[in-house]
Every structure is written in C-alpha cells, then in structure tokens.
Design an enzyme around this catalytic site. Structure first.
Site, PDB file in Angstrom:
ATOM      1  N   GLY A 208     118.112 135.998 -15.096  1.00 24.28           N
ATOM      2  CA  GLY A 208     116.594 135.378 -16.079  1.00 24.28           C
ATOM      3  C   GLY A 208     115.442 136.604 -15.038  1.00 24.28           C
ATOM      4  O   GLY A 208     116.119 137.693 -15.168  1.00 24.28           O
ATOM      5  N   GLU A 230     120.474 137.885 -10.517  1.00 25.52           N
ATOM      6  CA  GLU A 230     120.956 138.471 -12.020  1.00 25.52           C
ATOM      7  C   GLU A 230     119.231 139.128 -12.539  1.00 25.52           C
ATOM      8  O   GLU A 230     119.158 137.960 -13.487  1.00 25.52           O
ATOM      9  CB  GLU A 230     121.540 138.823 -13.110  1.00 25.52           C
ATOM     10  CG  GLU A 230     123.318 138.464 -11.791  1.00 25.52           C
ATOM     11  CD  GLU A 230     124.078 139.428 -11.607  1.00 25.52           C
ATOM     12  OE1 GLU A 230     125.043 139.757 -11.545  1.00 25.52           O
ATOM     13  OE2 GLU A 230     123.179 140.857 -12.574  1.00 25.52           O
ATOM     14  N   CYS A 265     118.947 143.093 -20.649  1.00 24.03           N
ATOM     15  CA  CYS A 265     118.917 143.461 -19.400  1.00 24.03           C
ATOM     16  C   CYS A 265     118.676 144.848 -18.339  1.00 24.03           C
ATOM     17  O   CYS A 265     117.364 145.402 -17.768  1.00 24.03           O
ATOM     18  CB  CYS A 265     119.058 142.448 -18.454  1.00 24.03           C
ATOM     19  SG  CYS A 265     120.812 143.110 -18.975  1.00 24.03           S
TER      20      CYS A 265
HETATM   21  P1  NDP Z   1     113.351 132.976 -17.657  1.00 25.74           P
HETATM   22  O1  NDP Z   1     113.213 133.225 -16.253  1.00 25.74           O
HETATM   23  O2  NDP Z   1     112.470 132.093 -17.854  1.00 25.74           O
HETATM   24  O3  NDP Z   1     115.401 131.653 -17.878  1.00 25.74           O
HETATM   25  C1  NDP Z   1     116.345 132.276 -17.386  1.00 25.74           C
HETATM   26  C2  NDP Z   1     116.565 131.068 -16.769  1.00 25.74           C
HETATM   27  O4  NDP Z   1     116.144 130.448 -15.674  1.00 25.74           O
HETATM   28  C3  NDP Z   1     116.607 129.806 -18.218  1.00 25.74           C
HETATM   29  O5  NDP Z   1     117.908 128.547 -17.837  1.00 25.74           O
HETATM   30  C4  NDP Z   1     115.884 129.136 -18.287  1.00 25.74           C
HETATM   31  O6  NDP Z   1     115.672 127.942 -18.539  1.00 25.74           O
HETATM   32  C5  NDP Z   1     115.481 128.094 -16.716  1.00 25.74           C
HETATM   33  N1  NDP Z   1     114.231 128.309 -15.210  1.00 25.74           N
HETATM   34  C6  NDP Z   1     113.188 128.592 -15.834  1.00 25.74           C
HETATM   35  N2  NDP Z   1     112.269 127.707 -15.245  1.00 25.74           N
HETATM   36  C7  NDP Z   1     113.354 127.414 -13.845  1.00 25.74           C
HETATM   37  C8  NDP Z   1     112.427 126.676 -12.593  1.00 25.74           C
HETATM   38  N3  NDP Z   1     111.459 127.078 -12.873  1.00 25.74           N
HETATM   39  N4  NDP Z   1     113.655 126.153 -12.063  1.00 25.74           N
HETATM   40  C9  NDP Z   1     115.122 126.534 -12.281  1.00 25.74           C
HETATM   41  N5  NDP Z   1     114.749 127.107 -13.802  1.00 25.74           N
HETATM   42  C10 NDP Z   1     114.001 127.428 -14.377  1.00 25.74           C
HETATM   43  O7  NDP Z   1     114.419 134.437 -18.314  1.00 25.74           O
HETATM   44  P2  NDP Z   1     114.764 134.696 -19.784  1.00 25.74           P
HETATM   45  O8  NDP Z   1     116.004 133.310 -20.281  1.00 25.74           O
HETATM   46  O9  NDP Z   1     113.751 134.317 -20.097  1.00 25.74           O
HETATM   47  O10 NDP Z   1     116.118 136.190 -19.703  1.00 25.74           O
HETATM   48  C11 NDP Z   1     115.014 137.088 -19.590  1.00 25.74           C
HETATM   49  C12 NDP Z   1     115.080 138.037 -18.334  1.00 25.74           C
HETATM   50  O11 NDP Z   1     116.617 137.017 -17.933  1.00 25.74           O
HETATM   51  C13 NDP Z   1     114.759 139.538 -18.530  1.00 25.74           C
HETATM   52  O12 NDP Z   1     114.298 139.431 -17.473  1.00 25.74           O
HETATM   53  C14 NDP Z   1     116.255 139.886 -18.280  1.00 25.74           C
HETATM   54  O13 NDP Z   1     116.097 141.042 -17.776  1.00 25.74           O
HETATM   55  C15 NDP Z   1     116.887 139.027 -17.503  1.00 25.74           C
HETATM   56  N6  NDP Z   1     118.191 138.798 -17.165  1.00 25.74           N
HETATM   57  C16 NDP Z   1     119.094 139.789 -17.096  1.00 25.74           C
HETATM   58  C17 NDP Z   1     120.267 140.313 -16.210  1.00 25.74           C
HETATM   59  C18 NDP Z   1     121.061 141.067 -15.642  1.00 25.74           C
HETATM   60  O14 NDP Z   1     122.370 140.829 -15.180  1.00 25.74           O
HETATM   61  N7  NDP Z   1     120.539 141.435 -14.679  1.00 25.74           N
HETATM   62  C19 NDP Z   1     121.223 139.860 -17.497  1.00 25.74           C
HETATM   63  C20 NDP Z   1     120.347 138.981 -19.024  1.00 25.74           C
HETATM   64  C21 NDP Z   1     119.285 138.943 -18.989  1.00 25.74           C
HETATM   65  P3  NDP Z   1     114.666 127.143 -20.235  1.00 25.74           P
HETATM   66  O15 NDP Z   1     115.159 129.144 -19.958  1.00 25.74           O
HETATM   67  O16 NDP Z   1     115.644 126.353 -20.694  1.00 25.74           O
HETATM   68  O17 NDP Z   1     113.411 127.265 -19.793  1.00 25.74           O
END
Ligand code: NDP
Length: 458
Positions: A208, A230, A265
């Site tokens: 994320g 990641e 990403c």
């Molecule tokens: P987020 O960081 O918003 O969310 C990622 C996950 O974390 C979701 O399941 C989210 O839940 C959960 N989450 C949110 N807040 C919390 C918390 N306080 N504690 C624990 N878990 C939490 O990212 P995005 O979903 O928007 O994904 C996009 C990002 O991911 C981009 O920055 C992208 O570049 C990166 N990414 C990186 C990859 C890599 O391999 N390097 C691959 C794919 C994406 P919920 O969505 O339900 O709020």
C-alpha cells in the site's frame, strides 16, 4: 469500525453490494483459529501444500471470466486488463512449482566430521497480509500463496476496494484443499486493518501507500516480528538521444504510464527526454495517449476506465492546478470527465520541472509530466531526486550507456528498454519510501520462513 462496507462500482458510483465488516471479536477468534491450524499445516508435506496451490491456480483459470468481471466491477479496471492480470498472476504459481522445494528444504552445510551443521527453514506462524486494490491478484499472490506454501497461515485483509475479489480467493483456496483454519479473509476498511496490528501475529506483510506502511511498521515494531512493506513509487523513465525508434519508445512509455489508469506501483510517473529528440518524442507520446479509448471498463477495447477511488480525483486536480500555475504546458486532458463515475481525462504535461508536485509526489492516476534534459548527468540527477526507490527505466540503443545510468539508480528494480514490469524470477523490492524487504524470487520464498541452525554431534 464501520459496521458495513459498501462496494461501489467506480464506473457508475452505484453500490453493487453491502458487506458486513468483520468485528473485533471475530478477528480475535480468527487469529486463535489460525494459530491452531498453522501447527497442523506446517506438518503437511511441502508437495501436498503445493498441490493445493496448483489446484487453486486451475480453479482461478477455469473461472477467469467471472473473476475478471468481479474485479472490473469493484475496481473499474478495464476488463481486458483484469483478464491479463488474472492470467499473468499464474506465473507466481509456476515459480513456486519450480523453486519452492529448492529454497524451503533442509540444507546440509557440513555433512561430515564430528559436528554436523544443517539449516532448516521453519514457517513464521500466522502472518497478516494487508493488501492493496490496484493489482489484487499480483500483490496478493506474492504474499499469501508464498506464505501458505511455506507452511504459514494467513489473515488476509484485502483493501475495502477489492473485497469481493478477496472473498473469491478464500472460496477457491478452500475448494482447492486449503483448510479453512489456514486462510481467513477479513472484510473491513483501514480501521479493521488497524485492529489487525494489535493481534498477536508472527509477521506483517503490507502492500500500500508509504503513509500507511510507515504507520504499520511503527505500530508493530515492539513485537520484533518480520515486517515487509511494498510501497509506492515515483518511477522515472529517461529517453536518451540515441533511441533508434522514437515512436516506439513513445508508445512503450505511454503504456507504462497509463496502463491500469496509472494506478500501478511501478507505473512510469515522470519522463525525461533528451533535448535532441524531445519534440519528436512528445508529439508521438501525445498522439499515442490521445488514441486511448476511454469508457466503460466492461467493454473489451477500453484502455482507460474510471479511477478506483473517487478521492483520487482531487489529488489529480491539485497536481494539474499546481503544474499550470508553475508554467507546465498542458498537451492533453487536465480535467475530470462529466457524467457518472470517477473518470479523469488522460493528461499529458510537457516542460515540467521539479518545482511541480506532479514530478515529486506519487500521482497514481492518468497524468504524466515530461521534462527536457540536456545530458545523461542531468537526467541521472533528476531521476534520483526523489524519496522513493522502486524502479527506474532507460530507453537507449546503447547497452553500456544504459547500464552506466542504471547502476547509479538507488532503486530495487531497473529496466533497459522496458518498464512497468514485474517477474517472479527476480526480487520485487523497494528502497527508502518504496519499502522494506522483497517478495518473489528466492528472497520472496525465504521471506516467509525463519532459519534454524542445527549443530549435531552424532
Ligand atoms: P493504502 O495504504 O491506503 O491501503 C493499503 C491497505 O492498508 C488497505 O488494505 C487498507 O485498507 C489498509 N489500511 C489502511 N489504513 C490502515 C491502518 N491504519 N492499519 C492497517 N491497515 C490499514 O494504499 P492503497 O490501497 O491506496 O494502495 C495504493 C498504494 O499502494 C500506492 O501507493 C501504490 O504505489 C502502492 N502499491 C505498491 C505496490 C508494490 O509492490 N510496491 C503494489 C501495489 C500498490 P482499506 O483500503 O480498506 O482502507
């Protein structure tokens, strides 16, 4: 914590389903069940665990069309790209087929003499897989399939924007023979994710944003269990003056920037072009992006669908406003599209510089900035002017020149004449704000085990 999660179709904004969130009591119970189940699962022979994963892969393939429609409905990913992702993710299973035994089996280090020395690789235990919505098959498989094969149990939290897909993973894993006390799919938003951090788990594997990743690392630090992150990127692409086919370079660069609506990403997020070919490249790039079909993601020839999250429209508008104010030249798009759904017109700026947010902050949408450079040294400086370290790409006909540039990139991945690409054969890792640890490759198999050293005196 929200009681329900509304699954909205980004193409229309309509609610497609309402799911009941997993409660904290249910999460406590799941963690306890997974702990017990894992002890049995770790004793199942590796080949039997692998067989479950192979069956899972077959079930996913057999149900590909339906699964692609679910993915498109909840994320807005164009259906052809959903099908590509589901098909492409099978290469993780093939990688496990070819490599799991090699990297998970006991190693005899000293096999003769008074003291024998061996290494065994034991599973971590119960791991949390908190995942992203943009490529749920790819980023999910990188973690939960590898974790299961290594003998762990998994508490899987899909993003709230890819929950229906997460539930399909659970359904088909169970059908494939993975016991239901080994894998649990959670329904919930960020607050549910937050609660998972308080559970007594043995590892946290997160995909994320940098912001959430950092928060997770800090929150679980006191447990001293493995944490892998990641995260995002601001991945540069440099087109040198010696590319032989400028039009082809423009087509490849545009695809790297706009595939999945720029929500990758490792999407190309900023482009540097040698002044000697700048005008020709920019014209070819703009023409290519202008040809993309924008529309209903369920239509097979749509290349640009809606953004997955409505909130991202504001991020894009802010970056566009900032770029215009600072003197970038808008060549295409620059506005949200009228009507239903979270659509943003594919947008291209040229004459950008690093005072502009679109060259510094992750965009994660169909918006790209192009900057002119006069030397490799200038390009290298700009490519490295970032807090992120996921990937960097160079297009050049000269391999030595490209390697000299790529060797200076502080990123987990570098590309020569390609971009926006992930392979299970090599590690997937980010540096600095792009993450911690590796998935895929031998490193990604070993990420889910801990070594135990045996000193044996027969
Ligand atoms: P987020 O960081 O918003 O969310 C990622 C996950 O974390 C979701 O399941 C989210 O839940 C959960 N989450 C949110 N807040 C919390 C918390 N306080 N504690 C624990 N878990 C939490 O990212 P995005 O979903 O928007 O994904 C996009 C990002 O991911 C981009 O920055 C992208 O570049 C990166 N990414 C990186 C990859 C890599 O391999 N390097 C691959 C794919 C994406 P919920 O969505 O339900 O709020």
């Amino acid at each position: 914590m929200q009681e329900n999660i509304a699954i909205r179709n980004p193409a229309t904004g309509a609610v497609e389903a309402t799911l009941t969130s997993t409660t904290t009591i249910e999460l406590d119970v799941m963690a306890a069940i997974l702990k017990q189940g894992q002890r049995k699962w770790a004793k199942v022979p590796l080949q039997d665990r692998l067989n479950c994963i192979f069956r899972f892969g077959q079930l996913i393939s057999a149900n590909k069309q339906e699964l692609a429609e679910i993915l498109t409905k909840e994320t807005g990913k164009p259906i052809t790209q959903s099908l590509n992702e589901i098909g492409g993710a099978q290469n993780r299973i093939e990688h496990l087929r070819q490599n799991a035994a090699k990297w998970l089996s006991e190693e005899v280090i000293v096999g003769e003499g008074a003291t024998l020395e061996n290494i065994r690789y034991e599973p971590l235990g119960v791991i949390a897989n908190i995942s992203a919505w943009n490529f749920p098959y790819n980023v999910g498989f990188n973690v939960f399939l590898y974790a299961l094969v290594a003998g762990n149990s998994v508490l899987y939290k899909p993003s709230e924007f890819a929950t229906l897909t997460g539930q399909q993973f659970a359904k088909y894993l169970y059908q494939a023979g993975v016991p239901d006390d080994i894998f649990k799919c959670v329904v919930g938003d960020g607050e549910t994710g937050q609660y998972i951090l308080s559970l007594p788990l043995d590892g946290y594997f997160f995909t994320g944003s940098y912001k959430t990743g950092l928060h997770i690392a800090k929150t679980v630090a006191h447990k001293l269990v493995p944490v892998q992150l990641e995260l995002g990127g601001k991945d540069p692409l440099y087109v040198t003056d010696d590319v032989t086919d400028i039009e082809q370079a423009a087509v490849s660069a545009a695809e790297g920037a706009f595939y999945n609506n720029g929500q990758s990403c490792c999407a190309v997020e900023r482009i540097y072009v040698s002044e000697k070919i700048y005008d020709k490249f920019v014209e070819a790039f703009v023409a290519e992006v202008a040809s993309y079909k924008v529309g209903d993601p369920m239509t097979v020839d749509t290349f640009i669908g809606p953004l997955t999250r409505a909130a991202q429209l504001t991020v894009l508008s802010d970056q566009v406003k900032d770029a215009l104010e600072k003197g970038a030249r808008l060549r295409l798009g620059g506005h949200a599209l009228q009507g239903k759904g979270y659509y943003y017109a594919p947008t291209v700026f040229e004459h950008c510089d690093h005072s502009m947010a679109l060259m510094i902050d992750e965009t994660f949408g169909p918006l790209i900035g192009i900057q002119k450079v006069s030397s490799d040294e200038e390009a290298i400086g700009l490519m490295q002017d970032t807090a992120y370290g996921l990937t960097a790409a160079v297009f050049s006909s000269d391999r030595n020149r490209a390697m000299r540039i790529l060797d200076q990139m502080d990123t987990g991945t570098v590309y020569w004449n390609c971009c926006d690409r992930v392979s299970p054969n090599v590690p997937w890792s980010g540096r600095r704000n792009s993450g911690l640890g590796s998935t895929l490759s031998a490193q990604g198999i070993r990420a889910f085990v801990q070594p135990k050293a045996y000193h044996l005196r027969p």
